[in-house]
Design a protein around this motif. Structure first.
Motif, PDB file in Angstrom:
ATOM      1  N   PRO A   1       0.820  -1.206   0.000  1.00  0.00           N
ATOM      2  CA  PRO A   1       0.000   0.000   0.000  1.00  0.00           C
ATOM      3  C   PRO A   1       0.853   1.254   0.000  1.00  0.00           C
ATOM      4  CG  PRO A   1       0.000  -1.011   2.169  1.00  0.00           C
ATOM      5  CD  PRO A   1       0.696  -1.972   1.259  1.00  0.00           C
ATOM      6  N   GLU A   2       0.479   2.210  -0.816  1.00  0.00           N
ATOM      7  CA  GLU A   2       1.248   3.451  -0.902  1.00  0.00           C
ATOM      8  C   GLU A   2       0.319   4.625  -1.163  1.00  0.00           C
ATOM      9  OE1 GLU A   2       3.271   4.000  -4.896  1.00  0.00           O
ATOM     10  OE2 GLU A   2       2.928   1.838  -4.933  1.00  0.00           O
ATOM     11  N   THR A   3       0.814   5.811  -0.883  1.00  0.00           N
ATOM     12  CA  THR A   3       0.066   7.024  -1.169  1.00  0.00           C
ATOM     13  C   THR A   3       0.282   7.413  -2.629  1.00  0.00           C
ATOM     14  OG1 THR A   3       1.913   8.445  -0.537  1.00  0.00           O
ATOM     15  CG2 THR A   3       0.400   7.788   1.214  1.00  0.00           C
ATOM     16  N   SER A   4      -0.402   8.461  -3.070  1.00  0.00           N
ATOM     17  CA  SER A   4      -0.302   8.887  -4.467  1.00  0.00           C
ATOM     18  C   SER A   4       1.108   9.327  -4.844  1.00  0.00           C
ATOM     19  CB  SER A   4      -1.287  10.023  -4.744  1.00  0.00           C
ATOM     20  OG  SER A   4      -1.024  11.124  -3.882  1.00  0.00           O
ATOM     21  N   ASP A   5       1.888   9.752  -3.857  1.00  0.00           N
ATOM     22  CA  ASP A   5       3.261  10.165  -4.155  1.00  0.00           C
ATOM     23  C   ASP A   5       4.284   9.091  -3.786  1.00  0.00           C
ATOM     24  OD1 ASP A   5       2.915  10.386  -1.453  1.00  0.00           O
ATOM     25  OD2 ASP A   5       3.755  12.388  -1.263  1.00  0.00           O
ATOM     26  N   GLY A   6       3.823   7.823  -3.678  1.00  0.00           N
ATOM     27  CA  GLY A   6       4.734   6.712  -3.471  1.00  0.00           C
ATOM     28  C   GLY A   6       5.249   6.536  -2.064  1.00  0.00           C
ATOM     29  N   GLU A   7       4.539   7.067  -1.061  1.00  0.00           N
ATOM     30  CA  GLU A   7       4.970   6.922   0.328  1.00  0.00           C
ATOM     31  C   GLU A   7       4.308   5.702   0.977  1.00  0.00           C
ATOM     32  OE1 GLU A   7       6.881   9.166   2.651  1.00  0.00           O
ATOM     33  OE2 GLU A   7       7.781   9.640   0.724  1.00  0.00           O
ATOM     34  N   PHE A   8       5.022   5.056   1.866  1.00  0.00           N
ATOM     35  CA  PHE A   8       4.512   3.925   2.645  1.00  0.00           C
ATOM     36  C   PHE A   8       4.470   4.338   4.108  1.00  0.00           C
ATOM     37  CE2 PHE A   8       5.184   0.231   5.342  1.00  0.00           C
ATOM     38  CZ  PHE A   8       4.352  -0.735   4.799  1.00  0.00           C
ATOM     39  N   TYR A   9       3.303   4.231   4.747  1.00  0.00           N
ATOM     40  CA  TYR A   9       3.184   4.587   6.153  1.00  0.00           C
ATOM     41  C   TYR A   9       3.566   3.402   7.032  1.00  0.00           C
ATOM     42  CZ  TYR A   9       1.468   9.268   5.563  1.00  0.00           C
ATOM     43  OH  TYR A   9       1.397  10.607   5.271  1.00  0.00           O
ATOM     44  N   LEU A  10       4.528   3.629   7.908  1.00  0.00           N
ATOM     45  CA  LEU A  10       5.061   2.570   8.751  1.00  0.00           C
ATOM     46  C   LEU A  10       4.156   2.292   9.944  1.00  0.00           C
ATOM     47  CD1 LEU A  10       8.725   3.873   8.826  1.00  0.00           C
ATOM     48  CD2 LEU A  10       8.010   1.739   7.742  1.00  0.00           C
ATOM     49  N   ARG A  11       4.051   1.025  10.290  1.00  0.00           N
ATOM     50  CA  ARG A  11       3.421   0.648  11.553  1.00  0.00           C
ATOM     51  C   ARG A  11       4.544   0.277  12.515  1.00  0.00           C
ATOM     52  NH1 ARG A  11      -0.787  -4.366  12.868  1.00  0.00           N
ATOM     53  NH2 ARG A  11      -0.491  -4.305  15.125  1.00  0.00           N
ATOM     54  N   TRP A  12       4.875   1.195  13.388  1.00  0.00           N
ATOM     55  CA  TRP A  12       5.924   0.935  14.367  1.00  0.00           C
ATOM     56  C   TRP A  12       5.387   0.003  15.444  1.00  0.00           C
ATOM     57  CZ3 TRP A  12      10.702   2.486  13.231  1.00  0.00           C
ATOM     58  CH2 TRP A  12      10.860   3.542  12.340  1.00  0.00           C
ATOM     59  N   TYR A  13       6.273  -0.852  15.995  1.00  0.00           N
ATOM     60  CA  TYR A  13       5.828  -1.888  16.925  1.00  0.00           C
ATOM     61  C   TYR A  13       6.118  -1.578  18.389  1.00  0.00           C
ATOM     62  CZ  TYR A  13       5.324  -4.674  12.694  1.00  0.00           C
ATOM     63  OH  TYR A  13       4.954  -5.130  11.464  1.00  0.00           O
ATOM     64  N   GLY A  14       6.930  -0.584  18.645  1.00  0.00           N
ATOM     65  CA  GLY A  14       7.259  -0.281  20.037  1.00  0.00           C
ATOM     66  C   GLY A  14       8.653   0.286  20.166  1.00  0.00           C
ATOM     67  N   GLN A  15       9.224   0.122  21.336  1.00  0.00           N
ATOM     68  CA  GLN A  15      10.517   0.704  21.657  1.00  0.00           C
ATOM     69  C   GLN A  15      11.609   0.211  20.715  1.00  0.00           C
ATOM     70  OE1 GLN A  15      10.873   2.948  24.067  1.00  0.00           O
ATOM     71  NE2 GLN A  15      13.078   3.206  23.861  1.00  0.00           N
ATOM     72  N   GLY A  16      12.446   1.140  20.249  1.00  0.00           N
ATOM     73  CA  GLY A  16      13.570   0.781  19.399  1.00  0.00           C
ATOM     74  C   GLY A  16      14.846   0.610  20.191  1.00  0.00           C
ATOM     75  N   GLY A  17      15.908   0.245  19.498  1.00  0.00           N
ATOM     76  CA  GLY A  17      17.190   0.048  20.156  1.00  0.00           C
ATOM     77  C   GLY A  17      17.449  -1.400  20.514  1.00  0.00           C
ATOM     78  N   HIS A  18      18.620  -1.658  21.098  1.00  0.00           N
ATOM     79  CA  HIS A  18      19.031  -3.049  21.309  1.00  0.00           C
ATOM     80  C   HIS A  18      18.225  -3.769  22.378  1.00  0.00           C
ATOM     81  CE1 HIS A  18      21.338  -1.057  24.509  1.00  0.00           C
ATOM     82  NE2 HIS A  18      21.437  -2.242  25.082  1.00  0.00           N
ATOM     83  N   LYS A  19      17.424  -3.072  23.156  1.00  0.00           N
ATOM     84  CA  LYS A  19      16.549  -3.720  24.136  1.00  0.00           C
ATOM     85  C   LYS A  19      15.085  -3.611  23.721  1.00  0.00           C
ATOM     86  CE  LYS A  19      19.610  -3.067  28.121  1.00  0.00           C
ATOM     87  NZ  LYS A  19      19.733  -2.504  29.493  1.00  0.00           N
ATOM     88  N   GLY A  20      14.873  -3.328  22.432  1.00  0.00           N
ATOM     89  CA  GLY A  20      13.521  -3.109  21.946  1.00  0.00           C
ATOM     90  C   GLY A  20      12.949  -4.267  21.151  1.00  0.00           C
ATOM     91  N   VAL A  21      12.235  -3.934  20.096  1.00  0.00           N
ATOM     92  CA  VAL A  21      11.451  -4.899  19.326  1.00  0.00           C
ATOM     93  C   VAL A  21      12.318  -5.917  18.591  1.00  0.00           C
ATOM     94  CG1 VAL A  21       9.848  -5.114  17.382  1.00  0.00           C
ATOM     95  CG2 VAL A  21       9.547  -3.265  19.059  1.00  0.00           C
ATOM     96  N   PHE A  22      13.411  -5.475  17.989  1.00  0.00           N
ATOM     97  CA  PHE A  22      14.219  -6.343  17.135  1.00  0.00           C
ATOM     98  C   PHE A  22      15.499  -6.802  17.818  1.00  0.00           C
ATOM     99  CE2 PHE A  22      11.770  -3.579  14.268  1.00  0.00           C
ATOM    100  CZ  PHE A  22      11.096  -4.549  13.532  1.00  0.00           C
ATOM    101  N   ASP A  23      15.981  -7.975  17.398  1.00  0.00           N
ATOM    102  CA  ASP A  23      17.226  -8.520  17.940  1.00  0.00           C
ATOM    103  C   ASP A  23      18.427  -7.759  17.387  1.00  0.00           C
ATOM    104  OD1 ASP A  23      15.806 -10.445  19.295  1.00  0.00           O
ATOM    105  OD2 ASP A  23      16.079 -11.984  17.764  1.00  0.00           O
ATOM    106  N   TYR A  24      19.357  -7.450  18.259  1.00  0.00           N
ATOM    107  CA  TYR A  24      20.619  -6.816  17.861  1.00  0.00           C
ATOM    108  C   TYR A  24      21.753  -7.791  18.156  1.00  0.00           C
ATOM    109  CZ  TYR A  24      18.938  -2.023  17.102  1.00  0.00           C
ATOM    110  OH  TYR A  24      18.325  -0.904  16.604  1.00  0.00           O
ATOM    111  N   LEU A  25      22.718  -7.853  17.265  1.00  0.00           N
ATOM    112  CA  LEU A  25      23.882  -8.705  17.457  1.00  0.00           C
ATOM    113  C   LEU A  25      25.130  -7.902  17.129  1.00  0.00           C
ATOM    114  CD1 LEU A  25      24.752 -11.693  18.031  1.00  0.00           C
ATOM    115  CD2 LEU A  25      24.802 -11.989  15.556  1.00  0.00           C
ATOM    116  N   PRO A  26      26.047  -7.717  18.080  1.00  0.00           N
ATOM    117  CA  PRO A  26      27.272  -6.964  17.784  1.00  0.00           C
ATOM    118  C   PRO A  26      28.078  -7.657  16.687  1.00  0.00           C
ATOM    119  CG  PRO A  26      26.997  -7.254  20.146  1.00  0.00           C
ATOM    120  CD  PRO A  26      25.981  -8.139  19.488  1.00  0.00           C
ATOM    121  N   PHE A  27      28.603  -6.874  15.755  1.00  0.00           N
ATOM    122  CA  PHE A  27      29.389  -7.453  14.672  1.00  0.00           C
ATOM    123  C   PHE A  27      30.629  -8.157  15.210  1.00  0.00           C
ATOM    124  CE2 PHE A  27      32.404  -7.459  11.146  1.00  0.00           C
ATOM    125  CZ  PHE A  27      31.604  -8.002  10.142  1.00  0.00           C
ATOM    126  N   SER A  28      31.127  -7.680  16.351  1.00  0.00           N
ATOM    127  CA  SER A  28      32.309  -8.315  16.956  1.00  0.00           C
ATOM    128  C   SER A  28      32.022  -9.772  17.314  1.00  0.00           C
ATOM    129  CB  SER A  28      32.745  -7.537  18.198  1.00  0.00           C
ATOM    130  OG  SER A  28      31.689  -7.446  19.139  1.00  0.00           O
TER     131      SER A  28
END
Length: 205
Positions: free
Chosen positions: A113-140
């Motif tokens: 789904p997109e707007t007339s100018d090609g934009e997609f509206y995000l549905r954010w799920y909650g708190q961001g960052g390494h203790k938030g919604v998604f798993d973070y893994l240090p490259f080290s």
């Protein structure tokens, strides 16, 4: 990066590299157009960019796809929507997340789904960052595990951890300036934008 790394990238066909767009003219590698979706039209509602900061030529030739990551926050500096496409030098390019989704689903019809100018509206799920919604893994951790395996030992990270997943590589250090603000989090790593977009599309959100 050595030649074997470029070969691995080319043989995989699943890597996606990013580029940012500019309002001024830049030199563009002729191979970039193979990553375009199509030629843009004058009435598609997309802004026309004159140049871009792209991957180096050998990466353009080896990667599976290239997608744009130029974003604009709203009047309150909060990121609520993202462009699905960018128009550059007469060609239409996908955003970074859409480029990855197309590689994961090459045979599927993409209905986003997109707007007339090609934009997609995000549905954010909650708190961001390494203790938030998604798993973070240090490259080290990844690098250490790879060294262990190269030395004939069992790596500390199971390679199957990455199976059937989107893996987004990005920066978390504030000094690298890739910080975005969602309705839940101020100054979170910008790569969460693409994790959120891909989750939205995969889950039909």
């Amino acid at each position: 990066m050595c030649s074997s790394d470029l070969t691995a990238m080319a043989e995989s066909g699943r890597t996606v590299l990013g580029m940012s767009f500019a309002t001024y003219k830049t030199d563009l590698h002729p191979g970039l157009t193979r990553h375009a979706l199509s030629q843009g039209s004058d009435n598609d509602g997309l802004s026309q960019y004159l140049g871009a900061d792209t991957p180096i030529p050998m990466f353009i030739e080896s990667t599976g796809a290239v997608g744009g990551f130029s974003l604009s926050e709203g009047v309150d500096a909060t990121l609520r929507s993202i462009p699905l496409y960018y128009k550059l030098d007469g060609y239409k390019y996908p955003n970074l997340g859409l480029a990855a989704y197309r590689i994961a689903h090459p045979e599927s019809e993409i209905l986003v789904p997109e707007t007339s100018d090609g934009e997609f509206y995000l549905r954010w799920y909650g708190q961001g960052g390494h203790k938030g919604v998604f798993d973070y893994l240090p490259f080290s951790d990844l690098l250490y595990s790879a060294v262990q395996e190269m030395q004939g030992n069992q790596g500390s990270l199971d390679p199957e951890y990455f199976a059937n997943k989107y893996v987004i590589i990005g920066a978390t250090a504030s000094g690298l300036m890739d910080l975005k603000t969602s309705p839940y989090t101020w100054a979170m790593p910008g790569m969460e934008t693409w994790a959120t977009f891909l989750s939205n599309v995969e889950k039909g959100h």
